[in-house]
Design an enzyme around this catalytic site. Structure first.
Site, short mmCIF file in Angstrom:
data_model
loop_
_atom_site.label_atom_id
_atom_site.label_comp_id
_atom_site.label_asym_id
_atom_site.label_seq_id
_atom_site.Cartn_x
_atom_site.Cartn_y
_atom_site.Cartn_z
N PHE A 142 0.85 -1.19 0.00
CA PHE A 142 0.00 0.00 0.00
C PHE A 142 0.88 1.25 0.00
O PHE A 142 1.72 1.43 0.90
CB PHE A 142 -0.92 -0.01 1.22
CG PHE A 142 -1.90 -1.14 1.20
CD1 PHE A 142 -3.16 -1.00 0.63
CD2 PHE A 142 -1.57 -2.38 1.75
CE1 PHE A 142 -4.07 -2.06 0.60
CE2 PHE A 142 -2.47 -3.45 1.72
CZ PHE A 142 -3.72 -3.29 1.14
N VAL A 145 2.24 -1.66 4.53
CA VAL A 145 1.96 -0.25 4.38
C VAL A 145 3.30 0.48 4.36
O VAL A 145 4.14 0.27 5.24
CB VAL A 145 1.10 0.24 5.57
CG1 VAL A 145 0.99 1.75 5.58
CG2 VAL A 145 -0.27 -0.42 5.55
N CYS A 146 3.53 1.30 3.36
CA CYS A 146 4.82 2.01 3.24
C CYS A 146 5.02 2.97 4.41
O CYS A 146 4.16 3.82 4.67
CB CYS A 146 4.89 2.79 1.94
SG CYS A 146 6.27 3.95 1.91
N VAL A 147 6.14 2.87 5.07
CA VAL A 147 6.37 3.66 6.27
C VAL A 147 6.44 5.16 5.97
O VAL A 147 5.84 5.97 6.70
CB VAL A 147 7.63 3.20 7.04
CG1 VAL A 147 8.90 3.35 6.21
CG2 VAL A 147 7.77 3.94 8.36
N ALA A 192 3.05 6.35 5.19
CA ALA A 192 2.21 6.22 6.38
C ALA A 192 2.49 7.33 7.39
O ALA A 192 1.57 7.90 7.99
CB ALA A 192 2.42 4.86 7.04
#
Lengths: 130, 101, 136
Positions: free
Chosen positions: A39, A77-79, A82
Site C-alpha cells: 500500500f 503499508v509504506c512507512v 504512512a
C-alpha cells in the site's frame, strides 16, 4: 503463479482498492500465490482500523484484514507514506512519540524496499491507482 | 514479450486511454476497467480510435460495465468481456502488466 | 547478466507538485537503486513536466524535490527516457529540461547525458522489453 499487488489509493475515494481487492481474491481463488500487497501513496489509508463506514456499505479495511487472515497475506503499508498520513503501529507510535496507534489487523508498516522486493520476487506486479 | 495494459479512467477525463492506445504494440492487450469502460461505448467520439485497433486485443471488465449500465448492445463490437478471474488470467498470460494510472 | 536481475521500468506520466505522485515515485526509484536491478525511468505525457528547469516551490511552501533528479546518476540510475512527442505536444524541447548527467566509471568517469529523448515508437518498444513496470 506469484503475484504482487500495489495499491496507490485510499478507501472510498477511489475504486482502486476495491478493484485490487477483487483481483487479489480472484487470484487466490484460482490458486495463485500473492507474494505481497503493498500500500503506497494514499493507499496507506486502507490500513487504519478507525474507519467506520455506514452498515449498508462494504467495510473496505475489514475486508482486507479478513482476506489477509484467511490466506495469510503479507499486507505492507509504506512507512514513509504512512508517516505523512498518520498511519501508525506500536513501533511507530513509540519511535515518533505519538499517543495512539491505528494500524488494522493484518497490515504491517515497513519500508519501500518491500515494494522492490515484491517486484523482484513475484512473476507479476499489478498496480491499482487513480 | 507482451504487455497487458490496464486503463481505469474515462477517456474524457484523462489522457490515459488515448496515451495507452498510442503506445500499445501489436500483440499486446488492453483491459478497460473502472471508469475506462466508458471508452467502449458505441457512438462516442473516440469510437474510431478504439474500434480501429488491429493486432491489439481489447477487453472490458464485466463488473464495471454492469455497474455503469453499459449493456452488450451499447458496446463497440469485438471487445471481449472478462470477470475478475479473467483479469487474473490475462495478467498471467502476458509477460507484464502496465497500469495506465 | 544474472538471471535474478530484472529490467525495472518506472513510468512517470504525472506533473509534479499538484499531487504527490511524482515525488513519492522518485522516492521508490532512489530506494530501488539499492537493489541492483536494471533500472530505467520513463517520462512521458505530463511526466515530462517533472524534469523542467527552474522549479522553485518556495512560495507554495511544498518540498522542492526537483534537484533530486540530478542525484539519480549517483545512484546508478542513468537511463531516463523522455518522449519526444510528449515534449512537442507541450511546446517543450530538451533545452527546457534539467541537464542531468552521470559519470561512467568504465570510461574514466566520463560525464554522460542521463536523458535520452526517444520517439513514441521507441519508447513503446523500450516499455515492451521490461520485466516489471511500476506506475504511480
Amino acid at each position: 503463479m506469484k503475484f504482487s499487488i500495489q495499491v496507490n489509493e485510499g478507501p472510498y475515494q477511489h475504486q482502486a482498492t476495491d478493484s485490487a481487492y477483487q483481483f487479489t481474491k480472484a487470484a487466490l481463488e484460482k490458486g495463485h500465490e500473492i507474494f505481497r500487497v503493498f500500500f503506497y501513496h494514499d493507499g496507506v489509508n486502507n490500513g487504519t482500523k478507525l474507519t467506520t463506514p455506514p452498515q449498508d456499505d462494504r467495510n473496505i479495511v475489514n475486508r482486507w484484514s479478513e482476506l489477509a487472515e484467511k490466506h495469510d497475506l503479507d499486507m505492507v503499508v509504506c512507512v514513509a507514506a504512512a508517516q505523512r498520513r498518520g498511519i501508525v503501529d506500536e513501533g511507530e507510535m513509540q519511535r515518533n512519540g505519538k499517543d495512539a496507534e491505528n494500524i488494522a489487523p493484518g497490515f504491517r508498516i515497513s519500508g519501500l524496499g518491500q515494494l522492490i522486493e515484491a517486484a523482484v520476487q513475484a512473476d507479476r506486479l499489478v498496480v491499482f491507482g487513480d | 514479450m507482451s504487455i497487458l495494459h490496464t486503463v481505469n479512467k474515462s477517456p474524457f477525463e484523462k489522457s490515459s486511454v488515448g496515451s495507452c492506445l498510442a503506445h500499445a504494440l501489436e500483440g499486446s492487450s488492453i483491459l478497460f476497467y473502472e471508469d475506462a469502460v466508458y471508452a467502449v461505448l458505441k457512438g462516442a467520439s473516440i469510437e474510431p480510435l478504439v474500434a480501429g485497433f488491429d493486432g491489439v486485443k481489447l477487453y472490458a471488465l464485466g463488473a464495471d460495465l454492469k455497474a455503469r449500465g453499459i449493456t452488450d448492445d451499447k458496446m463497440i463490437d469485438g471487445i471481449e468481456i472478462v470477470d475478475y478471474a479473467g483479469f487474473v488470467d490475462l495478467s498471467a498470460e502476458h509477460d507484464k502488466v502496465q497500469a495506465w494510472v | 547478466m544474472s538471471e535474478d536481475i530484472k529490467k525495472f521500468m518506472y513510468v512517470n506520466r504525472r506533473a509534479p507538485h499538484g499531487t504527490i505522485y511524482a515525488w513519492e515515485s522518485l522516492e521508490v526509484v532512489l530506494i530501488g537503486a539499492a537493489f541492483d536491478q536494471d533500472v530505467s525511468v520513463a517520462f512521458f505525457d505530463d511526466g515530462v513536466y517533472q524534469l523542467l528547469k527552474n522549479q522553485d516551490t518556495s512560495d507554495i511552501e511544498t518540498k522542492n524535490f526537483s534537484p533530486t533528479y540530478a542525484a539519480l546518476g549517483d545512484y546508478d540510475v542513468t537511463k531516463l527516457y523522455v518522449e519526444q512527442e510528449s515534449l512537442e505536444e507541450r511546446g517543450l524541447t530538451i533545452d527546457d529540461l534539467m541537464d542531468l548527467k552521470w559519470e561512467d566509471e568504465d570510461e574514466d568517469w566520463a560525464e554522460k547525458d542521463s536523458i535520452r529523448v526517444v520517439s513514441r515508437a521507441e519508447l513503446s518498444s523500450v516499455l515492451d522489453q521490461q520485466d516489471v513496470i511500476f506506475s504511480f
